[in-house]
Design a protein around this motif. Structure first.
Motif, short mmCIF file in Angstrom:
data_model
loop_
_atom_site.label_atom_id
_atom_site.label_comp_id
_atom_site.label_asym_id
_atom_site.label_seq_id
_atom_site.Cartn_x
_atom_site.Cartn_y
_atom_site.Cartn_z
N HIS A 68 -138.16 21.85 19.18
CA HIS A 68 -138.94 22.80 18.38
C HIS A 68 -139.90 23.58 19.27
CE1 HIS A 68 -141.70 24.33 15.31
NE2 HIS A 68 -140.74 24.10 14.42
N ARG A 69 -140.02 24.87 19.05
CA ARG A 69 -140.76 25.73 19.99
C ARG A 69 -142.27 25.48 19.98
NH1 ARG A 69 -142.84 30.38 17.59
NH2 ARG A 69 -142.26 30.64 15.40
N PRO A 97 -144.52 15.79 26.42
CA PRO A 97 -145.79 16.53 26.38
C PRO A 97 -145.66 17.68 25.39
CG PRO A 97 -144.50 17.16 28.31
CD PRO A 97 -143.72 16.09 27.61
N ASN A 98 -146.51 17.70 24.37
CA ASN A 98 -146.49 18.77 23.38
C ASN A 98 -147.24 19.97 23.98
OD1 ASN A 98 -147.95 19.34 20.13
ND2 ASN A 98 -146.12 20.22 20.99
N ILE A 99 -146.51 20.83 24.66
CA ILE A 99 -147.10 21.86 25.50
C ILE A 99 -148.04 22.78 24.71
CG2 ILE A 99 -146.57 23.85 26.95
CD1 ILE A 99 -143.98 22.34 27.74
N ARG A 100 -147.65 23.17 23.50
CA ARG A 100 -148.52 24.05 22.70
C ARG A 100 -149.55 23.26 21.90
NH1 ARG A 100 -146.14 29.43 22.01
NH2 ARG A 100 -144.19 29.46 23.19
N GLY A 138 -153.46 12.02 27.81
CA GLY A 138 -152.86 13.02 28.69
C GLY A 138 -152.09 14.10 27.95
N GLY A 139 -152.11 14.09 26.62
CA GLY A 139 -151.39 15.10 25.86
C GLY A 139 -149.98 14.73 25.50
#
Length: 198
Positions: A68-69, A97-100, A138-139
């Motif tokens: 998912h974007r 890591p959930n970048i957004r 750490g995200g």
């Protein structure tokens, strides 16, 4: 202070003895089946109607979440067979890591109501599996689901190191045939599923 150090040393020695006994099978019921029979019992469970489909369903919906974007990110999956002292659940976990940070923020704030997750784009099929959401500082996001259940007797039959490794090899082979886009391999006490690099 002297007594404290002695008691700490005794506790450490007892823990080490317990680990060594567990690794050597001491304290487990006497084996009445051969290792080949134990592997065959696991193979029969794996070949039972619906088991592979359930495992695949869990893997595929977690892969969909990672793709998912806004909610996803590049990562890997693990599949863990239960230990004898657990409830028999086979757990599949996506770690990424959930970048957004959309999913990361939701998990930290415990904003995990079904309607909110659906509105954000979480696959409905994932929510049907009652996922457990976790994060670290750490995200990283970890999403776990129960993909299948094993009977306690079968869990005990594959509790030895060699038996468990043989079961993991069988499972890796079965999943690998159905997941050509992923590399499936035993990694310690789990299966590691990572996207094949192209």
């Amino acid at each position: 202070m002297h007594w404290f150090l002695l008691s700490a040393a005794a506790a450490a020695a007892a823990a080490l003895l317990w680990i060594l006994q567990a690794a050597n099978g001491v304290g487990r019921p006497a084996r009445t089946q051969t290792p080949a029979e134990d592997r065959e019992a696991f193979r029969r469970w794996l070949d039972a109607p619906g088991v592979i489909d359930d495992l695949m369903g869990a893997v595929e919906v977690l892969v969909e979440l990672m793709a998912h974007r806004t909610l996803g990110g590049p990562g890997f999956l693990t599949l863990r067979l239960p230990q004898p002292w657990e409830d028999g659940s086979v757990i599949v976990t996506a770690q990424y890591p959930n970048i957004r940070e959309a999913m990361y923020r939701r998990v930290v704030r415990r904003e995990l109501d079904r309607d909110g997750l659906l509105a954000a784009g979480t696959p409905e099929a994932l929510l049907e599996l009652a996922p457990q959401f976790e994060t670290d500082s750490g995200g990283m996001v970890a999403v776990s689901v129960e993909a299948a259940v094993m009977e306690p007797m079968l869990v005990r039959r594959i509790s030895g190191l060699a038996d468990r490794q043989a079961a993991m090899d069988l499972l890796a082979g079965a999943l690998g045939q159905r997941l050509p886009a992923m590399e499936v391999r035993p990694f310690g006490s789990e299966l590691l599923l990572t996207p094949v690099r192209t």
